[in-house]
Design a protein around this motif. Structure first.
Motif, PDB file in Angstrom:
ATOM      1  N   LEU A  77       1.625 -12.334   1.726  1.00 41.98           N
ATOM      2  CA  LEU A  77       2.471 -11.684   0.718  1.00 41.98           C
ATOM      3  C   LEU A  77       3.921 -12.175   0.711  1.00 41.98           C
ATOM      4  O   LEU A  77       4.693 -11.774  -0.147  1.00 41.98           O
ATOM      5  N   LYS A  78       4.270 -13.051   1.656  1.00 34.51           N
ATOM      6  CA  LYS A  78       5.621 -13.627   1.660  1.00 34.51           C
ATOM      7  C   LYS A  78       5.871 -14.304   0.315  1.00 34.51           C
ATOM      8  O   LYS A  78       4.998 -15.000  -0.207  1.00 34.51           O
ATOM      9  N   ASN A  79       7.055 -14.110  -0.235  1.00 33.57           N
ATOM     10  CA  ASN A  79       7.447 -14.726  -1.511  1.00 33.57           C
ATOM     11  C   ASN A  79       6.473 -14.403  -2.638  1.00 33.57           C
ATOM     12  O   ASN A  79       6.265 -15.207  -3.539  1.00 33.57           O
ATOM     13  N   ASN A 106       7.670  -6.645   0.421  1.00 29.99           N
ATOM     14  CA  ASN A 106       7.703  -5.314  -0.178  1.00 29.99           C
ATOM     15  C   ASN A 106       6.515  -4.485   0.316  1.00 29.99           C
ATOM     16  O   ASN A 106       5.444  -4.504  -0.279  1.00 29.99           O
ATOM     17  N   VAL A 107       6.728  -3.771   1.435  1.00 26.51           N
ATOM     18  CA  VAL A 107       5.677  -2.969   2.057  1.00 26.51           C
ATOM     19  C   VAL A 107       6.188  -1.552   2.280  1.00 26.51           C
ATOM     20  O   VAL A 107       7.305  -1.354   2.738  1.00 26.51           O
ATOM     21  N   ASN A 108       5.349  -0.592   1.947  1.00 25.01           N
ATOM     22  CA  ASN A 108       5.645   0.817   2.226  1.00 25.01           C
ATOM     23  C   ASN A 108       4.629   1.312   3.242  1.00 25.01           C
ATOM     24  O   ASN A 108       3.426   1.247   2.997  1.00 25.01           O
ATOM     25  N   PHE A 109       5.110   1.810   4.369  1.00 27.07           N
ATOM     26  CA  PHE A 109       4.251   2.384   5.397  1.00 27.07           C
ATOM     27  C   PHE A 109       4.207   3.888   5.171  1.00 27.07           C
ATOM     28  O   PHE A 109       5.204   4.575   5.374  1.00 27.07           O
ATOM     29  N   LEU A 110       3.076   4.382   4.714  1.00 28.99           N
ATOM     30  CA  LEU A 110       2.951   5.780   4.330  1.00 28.99           C
ATOM     31  C   LEU A 110       2.428   6.677   5.449  1.00 28.99           C
ATOM     32  O   LEU A 110       2.364   7.897   5.272  1.00 28.99           O
ATOM     33  N   GLY A 111       2.043   6.085   6.572  1.00 30.39           N
ATOM     34  CA  GLY A 111       1.564   6.885   7.695  1.00 30.39           C
ATOM     35  C   GLY A 111       0.217   7.526   7.409  1.00 30.39           C
ATOM     36  O   GLY A 111      -0.601   6.995   6.666  1.00 30.39           O
TER      37      GLY A 111
END
Length: 167
Positions: A77-79, A106-111
């Motif tokens: 997912l880089k670039n 662009n990563v969201n860690f939602l647990g």
């Protein structure tokens, strides 16, 4: 060695995938009962919902361990214009967060998310991704498919029993 001992002394074995069955059957003594019972999905809960999709969004649900191969996913997912929501916790979480931050991914860690909330979250994404190095029969993959999401997975036992190219 412990697996071989346990399987060779079992009176019966129940697994959720053909791949697991093939593996275990090599060690079972003749006449041992072996049964594949596929995972199920509550399709009253996991179904397509009429929700707006986040543009260019991917979703992963699972334990954050080396088995799930998330470092390779982040590397890919880089670039990239894609965002990734990760649901789950595990021993690799801090390493993954550090790598994502260092590489501006662009990563969201939602647990941890309650199971009943997963269909709504899944339905907000354009696709589900499971980059595991190995799997049994990944229930979350079945749940994402039940929500109508296109799914992406590695070509490993378990996953390749579920994903058929072009279907």
């Amino acid at each position: 060695m412990i697996e071989k001992f346990a399987y060779s002394n079992a009176d019966g074995v129940m697994v959720s995938s053909k791949g697991d069955s093939n593996y275990i059957n090599r060690y079972l003594k003749k006449g041992t009962l072996s049964k594949v019972v596929p995972n199920y999905v509550d399709t009253n809960l996991f179904q397509p919902l009429n929700l707006e999709k986040k543009p260019r969004s991917l979703c992963f649900v699972g334990r954050l361990t080396k088995q799930k191969n998330l470092h390779a996913l982040l590397e890919a997912l880089k670039n990239s214009p894609y965002s990734l929501d990760i649901i789950g916790v595990g021993e690799e979480e801090e390493n993954l967060k550090f790598f994502a931050k260092e590489n501006n991914i662009n990563v969201n860690f939602l647990g941890i998310v309650p199971h009943r909330q997963l269909p709504e979250i899944l339905n907000q994404h354009e696709a589900f991704i499971l980059p595991s190095l190995y799997e049994g029969m990944p229930k979350v993959l079945l749940e994402a498919m039940a929500c109508g999401l296109p799914v992406i997975g590695t070509n490993v036992e378990g996953i390749k029993e579920v994903i058929v190219d072009g279907e």
